[in-house]
Design an enzyme around this catalytic site. Structure first.
Site, PDB file in Angstrom:
ATOM      1  CG  ASP A 168      -8.689   3.189  10.330  1.00  0.00           C
ATOM      2  OD1 ASP A 168      -8.837   2.359   9.612  1.00  0.00           O
ATOM      3  OD2 ASP A 168      -8.278   3.323  11.210  1.00  0.00           O
ATOM      4  CG  ASP A 216      -4.790   0.443   7.859  1.00  0.00           C
ATOM      5  OD1 ASP A 216      -5.705   1.181   8.216  1.00  0.00           O
ATOM      6  OD2 ASP A 216      -5.016  -0.610   8.397  1.00  0.00           O
ATOM      7  CE  LYS A 240      -4.127  -5.910  15.507  1.00  0.00           C
ATOM      8  NZ  LYS A 240      -4.285  -6.334  13.681  1.00  0.00           N
TER       9      LYS A 240
END
Length: 1277
Positions: free
Chosen positions: A1194, A966, A1035
């Site tokens: 991604d 990742d 986050k």
């Protein structure tokens, strides 16, 4: 239009279409000639100057004659007024001419035979045409002047303004226009001269006063950016680069209406009702206003009908109609004409020669015709027959010109193939052909019924009774619906048949009656217990009809036989028992198809995509039948109650965001019956099931993926056509890299992890587990409180509280049902293919991000869906494969994010006892796996590790398990690389480090420093937040700020995290979230200075582009054209038997762009287009290296043994991508696209200059060395 006359000249046509020659050598239909002469005679019988409406009510009115003459008189008045107006205008010099009824050559006549005054400018002609009698379709002949006299004034004013603009533009149009414009820019105090739109006053005739400094002053060359000057000087050379292919027809206000007419004609033809189609075409063609609803595709549809019959007379008649409509033939028009000539045995070579000459005069070639047109059955042979009649030596070229993709990023991939052997599938040729046959049979059926995973539960006596009862009710429903459907067809069949008006009848004849009934009953079974909006329910039914219709059309065109032939040979490329080949799947398919180019139908179709309004309208008709006809007895579940028939569905109204919308609600008795019956069968469209053979490779924007099911290369909302138009106008070779990457992703074979599937199904059938993300059944849903307005003992506050609780509970129940059904569909499909190998065909969104086509079950799904998927191909673990499995397991736990790979591996070894216990006793052991971030994937990984350790030699253990790598906040990685930002690059692991950097933790640490500083100053909220700032709180905001999240959105994200935090005082949530979002944005601004500058540049560029009336477009480094589909919303009102349905459209490219959405979406969409480019490059070069590769945006997946190779390719392609001058190329494209020509109005020039200046000034970049990325092992980890 010499071809039209060439088609009408033949003597054998004279008996069918009598033609006369008039002035100007124009051929006219004798019926039309007589009608015009009659109109002229009647107009001459009574002088128009003294026309009055004197008649007795006892004498019958001659409405047609009098109204036609009255319309002519009114039109003449308007023309006289228009001439006087133009005479007074300083822009045009138009002399008054005597207006009279005379015969004029075709093309210069008005609707009533009135001569149209020609002027040097088109504005006068346009005004005359607009001055014709305006009437509504189907209404009486009442002129707009009589009914709405004020509108003519407005129209004349608008026309005058438009004429002035056109005159101004014509004055500027010279061969060296671009050069002239640049020269003007060089003059320091030159202004654009605007021609006055009104009479010049005395003040305006005085000498011009120099304008004040401001927007109208031109900019000297010395102040223009050098990049802008270089770009503008090259505009003559790059003239074709900045054209707007999508904008063709943008000002056509009749786009949706034209689509509806085309679809109606196609439906009539497909259902065999040619007479109805012909009447509809004539109905629209014979009225000038309705004629605007006819596009060239409408005429082509009828031409194809008569071409099949070899009727040159009808073809000639249609060509004349095309000319009268002011349209130009396209390739499909010539295709129909040549096909007709090939079928007509008496057609002479002279006719065919004239046709081919006209084709060339219109800028087409025979190669274009055979390459771009869609052929059905023996069309191609007939066209060839006609051509070879006059050119006996003509042969279709079967040699495929291998044009290379122009992107330098893939030059090596396509040119250096020595020694390259692309991977094959682990199947023999016979197995692949057998799988193809099964898949073809499934898609022909259009629907597939499978067993539900709930069927594994034992059936009780009550359930069996309810199922028998439900089966009997459905049998009665089928009969009722079938009869009602037939009755509705009979009524619609007689409606509008003679007049030519459109209705739904042809769409109800496309399929068998029983198929419509099955679609309605399937839609009823899929309706949620809490109902759905009428528009959504109707849209679902309409799409089901459309998909089945398209598949049937493909089957009738004899395409299936050709597809079977080519796919059988294409499978040789993939089969393990065939010779190796260095061709890509797309190249091999194109080669095979070109060998059969001279015969058989095309794989693409000419059928028009149904617009959303049509789909909803058809679906509403079916919904109305369901609501009206389906009934059941009220005592079906309780025989002791009174017996009466009640409707199964209710049509009601509810409010959504302060808007009243129609709603379809199932009756509670039906919900209870379905719940207690616990049906064990589920029906899906064939495209919802993974393919059981390798997908057809994408070879063009129109063909690929499924065998028969319609699929778009680029996903879009219903009715959004700009993406498809952009792709079709793109050079095919520029899309090769994109198509090949999609083919590589789709060719990855999958299989089911059966042990994991069995465990999940057992929990699913045992009331689920919300903690483990297995949704519980609806029997566990909370009971919705009953709200009674008649309760006198309930206060206003209690009533309001009860209402809020009811709304909250209803929302919870709806969410539970949605999650339960999603899980049921995914698990049932997985269980259906548990013993098979399957494939996921891929397509993409408008930014280039790829997605698997099957919607319910794929590897982009939840943790549960990913846990039960494995690669069908297994590979030995090798020396490092087991270590990568262990590291992958630690990554899935969410622990050790800031630890090195060695530390993660050491941690995995330290908890090996828990890992093995989880694998051996997942449900009755220590259950360590249940307390991690991704529990089900972690459990699957535990089982794979256990199997590897139990094998004699783990290096030879065949593993099918996908290992993930990742990106570290991938959006910020692209921004840091674009800006060459050293600090930002280090924080997102572009710089090699001993341990991975966690940008979220770094931001949280910096925000904590800001908080501590403010707390020392005595700021109250900073003191309250002590101890509550951590990685989890910031986050989501850090992750999404790169994708355009605003401070408002970021505050909501932080507010949600704070509410989830234990012990945080709720009274400070709003103030704390407001404080923290500002600190997070400040921290990111300090860390990513280059990122913020680039983001601001992109945002402001999009704002100015949208403000100028354009949508934002760009081209990715791989050559994929991108356009943002955000436009001002418009509402379509659809009148149905049930209600007025309001359709809100936000993507109609004929509307002005939505400035706010355009500017906010450009930065994230541009970054998404870059990360998709990086993924596609990685996919191509992994395929070249023989790796199995798939992606979830991604997050890249491959076998454990090839993780190191994939990481190396991933880093190399990232460096190669960002080594290109991405921002400079974007700047050049935007300048050429939006600043090629200065505006004609002075007031807009300052905005134009500001946009030119901004677009040509690319933000400055730092000095980060991109080559460092190749050494960063934590770039993707």
């Amino acid at each position: 239009m010499s071809l039209l006359r060439a088609c009408a000249f033949a003597r054998h046509l004279a008996g069918r279409v009598p033609l006369q020659r008039r002035s100007g050598d124009a051929l006219q239909c004798s019926a039309c000639t007589r009608a015009r002469r009659d109109g002229q005679r009647r107009a001459a019988e009574r002088p128009w100057t003294i026309f009055q409406r004197n008649y007795s009510p006892l004498i019958p009115k001659k409405e047609d004659d009098k109204m036609r003459t009255w319309n002519q008189c009114q039109l003449l008045d308007v023309l006289e007024a228009r001439i006087q107006q133009l005479q007074s205008d300083v822009v045009l010099d138009v002399k008054q001419a005597k207006v009279q009824n005379v015969r004029v050559p075709q093309g210069d006549k008005g609707r009533f035979g009135v001569k149209v005054l020609k002027s040097p400018h088109r504005g006068a002609t346009d005004a005359t045409q607009e001055g014709e009698t305006r009437r509504r379709p189907g209404a009486a002949d009442i002129t707009l002047l009589k009914t709405y006299p004020s509108r003519w004034i407005e129209k004349l004013k608008k026309e005058k303004s438009r004429t002035g603009k056109k005159a101004h533009l014509q004055l500027q149009s010279t061969p060296a226009r671009a050069a002239v414009d640049i020269d003007r820019m060089k003059l320091p105090i030159t202004t654009f001269k605007t021609i006055s739109k009104t009479k010049k006053t005395e003040a305006s005739k005085k000498s011009a006063v120099p304008p004040p400094k401001g927007s109208q002053e031109m900019v000297p060359e010395s102040k223009m950016p050098a990049v802008a000057m270089d770009l503008l000087r090259g505009l003559e050379v790059d003239e074709g680069d900045h054209k707007r292919p999508v904008e063709v027809g943008k000002d056509n206000r009749y786009g949706d209406a034209q689509l509806n007419v085309c679809c109606y004609l196609e439906a009539c033809v497909a259902s065999g009702d040619v007479e109805r189609a012909q009447r509809c075409l004539f109905y629209h063609h014979r009225h000038v206003l309705r004629r605007k609803l006819l596009s060239i595709s409408a005429y082509n549809t009828m031409m194809r009908v008569w071409a099949k019959k070899g009727s040159l007379s009808q073809i000639g008649r249609l060509f004349v109609m095309v000319e009268e409509a002011g349209l130009k033939p396209n390739l499909s028009t010539y295709h129909a004409a040549l096909e007709c000539m090939g079928r007509n045995q008496s057609c002479t070579s002279r006719v065919i020669t004239r046709c081919l000459e006209q084709l060339k005069q219109d800028g087409f070639s025979l190669d274009d015709l055979f390459r771009q047109c869609s052929f059905q059955q023996d069309d191609r042979e007939m066209v060839l027959k006609a051509i070879q009649t006059v050119q006996p030596g003509f042969r279709l070229s079967t040699n495929v010109a291998h044009r290379m993709c122009s992107s330098p990023l893939v030059q090596d991939f396509y040119t250096k193939r020595e020694g390259v052997r692309f991977p094959k599938l682990d199947f023999s040729l016979a197995e692949l052909q057998e799988r193809f046959t099964y898949q073809l049979r499934m898609e022909k059926a259009t629907t597939i019924t499978i067993d539900s995973v709930e069927a594994a539960k034992p059936v009780t006596e009550h359930q069996a009774k309810m199922r028998e009862l439900l089966e009997g009710v459905r049998s009665r429903w089928q009969k009722d619906l079938l009869q009602a459907f037939k009755d509705s067809k009979v009524i619609l069949a007689h409606s509008g048949k003679k007049s030519g008006k459109m209705n739904l009848y042809p769409y109800l004849c496309l399929l068998d009656d029983q198929e419509y009934v099955e679609i309605m009953l399937q839609g009823l079974s899929e309706l949620p217990p809490n109902g759905d909006t009428l528009m959504m329910f109707a849209s679902t039914l309409g799409h089901k009809v459309y998909n089945k219709y398209i598949i049937q059309q493909k089957s009738r065109s004899q395409m299936v036989g050709k597809l079977q032939n080519i796919y059988g040979r294409y499978a040789e490329l993939l089969a393990k028992d065939s010779e190796k080949c260095d061709l890509l799947p797309r190249e091999h398919w194109v080669k095979l198809e070109s060998e059969l180019m001279s015969s058989g139908p095309s794989f693409t179709s000419n059928d028009t995509q149904w617009p959303q309004s049509l789909v909803v309208y058809l679906g509403t008709h079916l919904v109305d039948l369901i609501v009206q006809q389906l009934k059941l007895f009220s005592n079906i579940l309780n025989p002791g109650k009174a017996k009466k028939l009640i409707p199964v569905l209710y049509h009601m109204y509810t409010f959504r965001s302060n808007r009243q919308v129609g709603f379809i609600m199932p009756h509670p008795i039906l919900i209870q019956l379905l719940s207690e019956a616990a049906q064990t069968k589920l029906s899906f469209e064939s495209y919802a099931i993974p393919m059981l053979c390798p997908p057809v490779p994408w070879t063009s924007p129109k063909f690929g993926a499924y065998l028969l099911s319609p699929t778009k290369l680029m996903r879009a909302e219903d009715g959004a056509v700009q993406h498809q138009l952009l792709l079709e106008r793109c050079q095919n070779e520029d899309l090769h890299a994109v198509l090949d990457s999609l083919n590589q992703l789709g060719n990855c074979a999958w299989q089911i992890n059966k042990p994991m599937l069995d465990i999940i199904i057992s929990i699913f059938n045992d009331k689920g587990n919300e903690k483990m993300k297995i949704p519980p059944p609806m029997s566990e849903a909370p009971e919705v409180p009953h709200l009674s307005s008649q309760n006198q003992f309930c206060s206003a506050s209690e009533h309001a509280h009860l209402k809020r609780e009811m709304i909250k509970t209803k929302k919870k129940v709806a969410e539970m049902h949605s999650l339960r059904m999603s899980a049921l569909y995914a698990l049932s499909i997985a269980n259906h293919v548990r013993d098979r190998v399957f494939w996921f065909p891929h397509n993409m969104d408008f930014r280039g991000r790829t997605y698997p086509c099957p919607p319910y079950f794929n590897h982009l799904g939840s943790d549960v869906a990913r846990a039960i998927l494995m690669f069908a191909e297994g590979k030995p673990l090798g020396s490092h494969g087991l270590d990568w499995l262990k590291i992958h397991l630690v990554n899935l736990t969410g622990l050790k994010k800031r630890s090195s790979l060695a530390v993660r591996l050491e941690y995995a070894n330290s908890i090996m006892e828990d890992i093995l216990d989880s694998a051996d006793r997942p449900l009755d052991g220590k259950k360590w796996w249940m307390n991690v971030d991704e529990p089900w994937q972690a459990l699957a990984c535990c089982m794979e590790i256990a199997k590897a350790l139990q094998s004699p030699d783990h290096t030879q253990f065949i593993s099918h398990f996908p290992v993930h790598q990742d990106g570290s906040c991938n959006g910020l990685q692209h921004y840091a690389a674009l800006g060459r930002d050293v600090i930002g690059a280090t924080s997102v692991n572009l710089m090699p480090c001993d341990e991975p950097q966690d940008v979220y933790s770094v931001v949280a640490q910096q925000v904590e420093e800001f908080r501590a500083r403010d707390a020392e100053k005595g700021e109250r909220i900073a003191q309250v937040l002590q101890g509550f700032i951590n990685r989890k709180v910031v986050k989501q905001t850090v992750m999404t700020v790169v994708y355009g999240v605003t401070r408002y959105g970021g505050r909501l994200q932080i507010e949600k995290r704070l509410k989830e935090t234990e012990d945080f005082p709720m009274e400070y949530v709003w103030e704390a979230s407001h404080y923290l979002v500002n600190q997070v944005f400040s921290s990111l601004k300090e860390m990513f200075t280059g990122t913020r500058e680039i983001q601001d540049w992109l945002t402001e560029s999009a704002r100015l582009i949208a403000k100028s009336g354009n949508t934002v477009e760009w081209v990715t480094p791989l050559g994929l054209p991108v356009i943002q589909p955000y436009h001002r919303s418009k509402r379509l009102l659809l009148k149905s038997n049930m209600q007025l349905v309001q359709i809100q459209v936000n993507h109609d490219f004929r509307e002005r762009p939505d400035t706010m959405k355009q500017k906010n979406a450009f930065p994230p969409n541009f970054i998404h287009s870059l990360d998709s480019t990086h993924m596609m490059l990685t996919a191509l070069y992994c395929y070249r290296a023989g790796l199995t590769f798939v992606s979830v945006h991604d997050c890249f997946w491959t076998h454990a043994v090839t993780v190191d190779t994939m990481n190396k390719i991933c880093r190399e392609q990232f460096v190669a991508l960002h080594s290109q001058p991405i921002l400079q190329q974007l700047s050049r494209f935007l300048v050429q696209r939006y600043c090629a020509q200065p505006p004609s109005e002075n007031k807009k020039f300052s905005e134009h200059w500001k946009m030119l200046q901004l677009l040509s000034q690319v933000p400055q970049t730092g000095d980060f060395d991109l080559e460092k990325v190749k050494e960063s092992i934590y770039f993707f980890s």
